[in-house]
Design a protein around this motif. Structure first.
Motif, PDB file in Angstrom:
ATOM      1  N   ASP A 143       0.820  -1.223   0.000  1.00  0.00           N
ATOM      2  CA  ASP A 143       0.000   0.000   0.000  1.00  0.00           C
ATOM      3  C   ASP A 143       0.848   1.264   0.000  1.00  0.00           C
ATOM      4  O   ASP A 143       0.545   2.229  -0.693  1.00  0.00           O
ATOM      5  CB  ASP A 143      -0.909   0.030   1.242  1.00  0.00           C
ATOM      6  CG  ASP A 143      -2.148  -0.825   1.071  1.00  0.00           C
ATOM      7  OD1 ASP A 143      -2.477  -1.154  -0.090  1.00  0.00           O
ATOM      8  OD2 ASP A 143      -2.777  -1.166   2.083  1.00  0.00           O
ATOM      9  N   SER A 144       1.893   1.278   0.825  1.00  0.00           N
ATOM     10  CA  SER A 144       2.640   2.533   1.001  1.00  0.00           C
ATOM     11  C   SER A 144       4.005   2.498   0.312  1.00  0.00           C
ATOM     12  O   SER A 144       4.841   3.362   0.535  1.00  0.00           O
ATOM     13  CB  SER A 144       2.786   2.838   2.484  1.00  0.00           C
ATOM     14  OG  SER A 144       3.164   1.683   3.175  1.00  0.00           O
ATOM     15  N   GLY A 167       6.675   3.213  -2.297  1.00  0.00           N
ATOM     16  CA  GLY A 167       6.766   4.355  -3.210  1.00  0.00           C
ATOM     17  C   GLY A 167       6.701   5.671  -2.464  1.00  0.00           C
ATOM     18  O   GLY A 167       7.623   6.461  -2.517  1.00  0.00           O
ATOM     19  N   ASP A 168       5.590   5.866  -1.688  1.00  0.00           N
ATOM     20  CA  ASP A 168       5.515   7.144  -0.973  1.00  0.00           C
ATOM     21  C   ASP A 168       5.971   7.023   0.483  1.00  0.00           C
ATOM     22  O   ASP A 168       5.933   7.980   1.229  1.00  0.00           O
ATOM     23  CB  ASP A 168       4.104   7.747  -1.054  1.00  0.00           C
ATOM     24  CG  ASP A 168       3.013   6.739  -0.762  1.00  0.00           C
ATOM     25  OD1 ASP A 168       2.074   6.641  -1.563  1.00  0.00           O
ATOM     26  OD2 ASP A 168       3.125   6.019   0.243  1.00  0.00           O
ATOM     27  N   ASP A 169       6.402   5.848   0.862  1.00  0.00           N
ATOM     28  CA  ASP A 169       6.833   5.657   2.248  1.00  0.00           C
ATOM     29  C   ASP A 169       8.182   4.930   2.233  1.00  0.00           C
ATOM     30  O   ASP A 169       8.292   3.790   1.827  1.00  0.00           O
ATOM     31  CB  ASP A 169       5.764   4.821   2.985  1.00  0.00           C
ATOM     32  CG  ASP A 169       6.162   4.472   4.416  1.00  0.00           C
ATOM     33  OD1 ASP A 169       7.355   4.602   4.767  1.00  0.00           O
ATOM     34  OD2 ASP A 169       5.277   4.052   5.159  1.00  0.00           O
ATOM     35  N   ASP A 170       9.224   5.650   2.683  1.00  0.00           N
ATOM     36  CA  ASP A 170      10.575   5.090   2.633  1.00  0.00           C
ATOM     37  C   ASP A 170      10.705   3.800   3.426  1.00  0.00           C
ATOM     38  O   ASP A 170      11.380   2.876   2.997  1.00  0.00           O
ATOM     39  CB  ASP A 170      11.596   6.110   3.174  1.00  0.00           C
ATOM     40  CG  ASP A 170      11.915   7.146   2.109  1.00  0.00           C
ATOM     41  OD1 ASP A 170      11.543   6.919   0.943  1.00  0.00           O
ATOM     42  OD2 ASP A 170      12.523   8.165   2.454  1.00  0.00           O
ATOM     43  N   THR A 187      -1.956  -0.587  -8.171  1.00  0.00           N
ATOM     44  CA  THR A 187      -1.654   0.488  -9.126  1.00  0.00           C
ATOM     45  C   THR A 187      -0.448   0.139 -10.001  1.00  0.00           C
ATOM     46  O   THR A 187       0.417  -0.656  -9.600  1.00  0.00           O
ATOM     47  CB  THR A 187      -1.326   1.815  -8.389  1.00  0.00           C
ATOM     48  OG1 THR A 187      -0.051   1.676  -7.733  1.00  0.00           O
ATOM     49  CG2 THR A 187      -2.397   2.178  -7.368  1.00  0.00           C
ATOM     50  N   GLU A 209       1.986   2.102 -10.550  1.00  0.00           N
ATOM     51  CA  GLU A 209       3.181   2.613  -9.860  1.00  0.00           C
ATOM     52  C   GLU A 209       3.757   1.547  -8.930  1.00  0.00           C
ATOM     53  O   GLU A 209       4.978   1.387  -8.834  1.00  0.00           O
ATOM     54  CB  GLU A 209       2.857   3.874  -9.039  1.00  0.00           C
ATOM     55  CG  GLU A 209       2.520   5.112  -9.866  1.00  0.00           C
ATOM     56  CD  GLU A 209       1.098   5.086 -10.435  1.00  0.00           C
ATOM     57  OE1 GLU A 209       0.238   4.346  -9.891  1.00  0.00           O
ATOM     58  OE2 GLU A 209       0.861   5.780 -11.440  1.00  0.00           O
ATOM     59  N   GLN A 210       2.852   0.820  -8.250  1.00  0.00           N
ATOM     60  CA  GLN A 210       3.327  -0.239  -7.348  1.00  0.00           C
ATOM     61  C   GLN A 210       4.032  -1.337  -8.142  1.00  0.00           C
ATOM     62  O   GLN A 210       5.068  -1.852  -7.713  1.00  0.00           O
ATOM     63  CB  GLN A 210       2.150  -0.818  -6.549  1.00  0.00           C
ATOM     64  CG  GLN A 210       1.610   0.160  -5.506  1.00  0.00           C
ATOM     65  CD  GLN A 210       0.281  -0.302  -4.911  1.00  0.00           C
ATOM     66  OE1 GLN A 210      -0.414  -1.165  -5.461  1.00  0.00           O
ATOM     67  NE2 GLN A 210      -0.088   0.287  -3.780  1.00  0.00           N
ATOM     68  N   ARG A 257       7.498  -0.067  -8.999  1.00  0.00           N
ATOM     69  CA  ARG A 257       8.394  -0.087  -7.828  1.00  0.00           C
ATOM     70  C   ARG A 257       8.822  -1.520  -7.517  1.00  0.00           C
ATOM     71  O   ARG A 257       9.982  -1.767  -7.189  1.00  0.00           O
ATOM     72  CB  ARG A 257       7.695   0.504  -6.591  1.00  0.00           C
ATOM     73  CG  ARG A 257       7.414   1.989  -6.658  1.00  0.00           C
ATOM     74  CD  ARG A 257       8.696   2.818  -6.697  1.00  0.00           C
ATOM     75  NE  ARG A 257       9.458   2.742  -5.469  1.00  0.00           N
ATOM     76  CZ  ARG A 257      10.760   2.466  -5.408  1.00  0.00           C
ATOM     77  NH1 ARG A 257      11.437   2.210  -6.507  1.00  0.00           N
ATOM     78  NH2 ARG A 257      11.392   2.443  -4.255  1.00  0.00           N
ATOM     79  N   SER A 263       8.455   1.450   4.121  1.00  0.00           N
ATOM     80  CA  SER A 263       7.878   0.303   3.420  1.00  0.00           C
ATOM     81  C   SER A 263       8.794  -0.193   2.312  1.00  0.00           C
ATOM     82  O   SER A 263       8.967  -1.396   2.129  1.00  0.00           O
ATOM     83  CB  SER A 263       6.532   0.662   2.787  1.00  0.00           C
ATOM     84  OG  SER A 263       5.546   0.732   3.755  1.00  0.00           O
ATOM     85  N   THR A 264       9.337   0.755   1.573  1.00  0.00           N
ATOM     86  CA  THR A 264      10.244   0.385   0.486  1.00  0.00           C
ATOM     87  C   THR A 264      11.453  -0.366   1.043  1.00  0.00           C
ATOM     88  O   THR A 264      11.860  -1.396   0.498  1.00  0.00           O
ATOM     89  CB  THR A 264      10.695   1.646  -0.277  1.00  0.00           C
ATOM     90  OG1 THR A 264       9.525   2.380  -0.662  1.00  0.00           O
ATOM     91  CG2 THR A 264      11.495   1.286  -1.509  1.00  0.00           C
TER      92      THR A 264
END
Ligand code: C2E
Ligand code: CA
Ligand code: CA
Ligand code: CA
Length: 278
Positions: free
Chosen positions: A206-207, A209-212, A239, A241-242, A245, A214-215
């Motif tokens: 879920d997070s 990409g926008d959450d360091d 998505t 984008e996911q 990533r 989680s990545t």
């Protein structure tokens, strides 16, 4: 005094009737639903995001009520597990997969079929006998079966679970650890149970990409899986984008609404034929 006691007795009797009756009615209704074959498999595609091809699917149970209403496992699975109904339901689900997608799996020997088990399935060898009886000599081979065990709930006897898993693996069945990063087991489960595949929980996807953090967590799961020689599947991918990533992070298999929701057998077979044609 006798009138008082009589009244009290009456209240107790009414209380007992109310507390007992609805539950037993619910149980009768549940047993009837099992007998009538109302618990059915839905199939969610698992994709290879490097090649765009189909890897197989995860089997997810649905309760199709007589009125056509479709009920999700969140509404009945805890009850089914607590009452032991889940064993018969899982058996029935596996039998239905042979009838419904056996031909598709025979034609595509590299497709995998993932079945969800719960902690209670790893407390005795019945599940081994069920898998042998249902998939032995069927169009779906043991090598095509993956069983998923969630780390959300504790395993009571880890060494017995380990033995059962080893016996499955000797048959060619693979074992995936579900919901990794959300539950009790964590690293201990991976090491002690001899897991083949880890499934990264939607929570982390879920997070991504926008959450360091989680990545970073997904990145270290990929490294861990690589180092331990395990496969990895991302779940709950919604998505493009996911997907991008995940590719960058080296994840090669994914499932989620972005590709397809869980669906009945006929739709899954169409989906598989379409993906494999394109
Ligand atoms: P799970 O094994 O983690 O299965 C994934 C769940 O996420 C499924 O919910 C699936 O429909 C949903 N999902 C998949 N992709 C997406 C997505 O992109 N976005 C969102 N929001 N959700 C997505 P479902 O089918 O409601 O099942 C819920 C849980 O019930 C499963 O979680 C599993 O733990 C349990 N379950 C389902 N079928 C069985 C079964 O046959 N046996 C047992 N023991 N448990 C089952
Ligand atoms: Ca699962
Ligand atoms: Ca999961
Ligand atoms: Ca999950």
């Amino acid at each position: 005094v006798t009138a008082c006691a009589g009244l009290a007795l009456l209240f107790v009797a009414i209380g007992v009737w109310f507390s007992w009756r609805p539950e037993s009615e619910a149980n009768d209704e549940f047993l009837r639903a099992i007998r009538d074959g109302e618990f059915i498999p839905f199939y969610q595609p698992v994709m290879d995001i490097e090649t765009g091809r189909l890897r197989g699917c995860e089997v997810l149970m649905r309760w199709r009520r007589a009125n056509g209403q479709m009920v999700s496992p969140g509404q009945f699975m805890a009850y089914a597990e607590a009452n032991g109904h889940i064993f018969a339901m899982t058996r029935s689900l596996m039998v239905q997969t042979v009838d419904e997608v056996g031909t598709l799996y025979k034609e595509n020997p590299d497709f995998k079929l993932s079945i969800n088990l719960f902690a209670g399935h790893f407390m005795n060898r019945d599940i081994i006998n069920d898998i042998k009886a249902i998939y032995g000599n069927s169009d779906i081979s043991f090598q095509q079966i993956v069983v998923e065990v969630t780390e959300r709930y504790p395993m009571e006897d880890m060494s017995l679970a380990r033995k059962i898993i080893a016996e499955m693996q000797a048959m060619g069945v693979r074992v995936a650890l579900d919901d990794v990063g959300t539950g009790h087991g964590g690293m201990a489960y991976l090491q002690k149970l001899g897991i083949d595949i880890i499934k990264i929980d939607k929570m982390f996807i879920d997070s991504i990409g926008d959450d360091d953090s989680s990545t970073t967590i997904v990145d270290s799961m990929v490294e861990l899986a690589d180092n331990l020689g395990m496969g990895i599947i991302a779940e709950g991918v919604e998505t493009p984008e996911q997907v991008e990533r995940l590719r960058e992070l080296g994840v090669t298999a994914a499932q989620g609404y972005y590709f397809a929701k869980p669906m009945p057998a006929n739709e899954f077979i169409e989906y598989a034929e379409k993906v494999e044609r394109d």
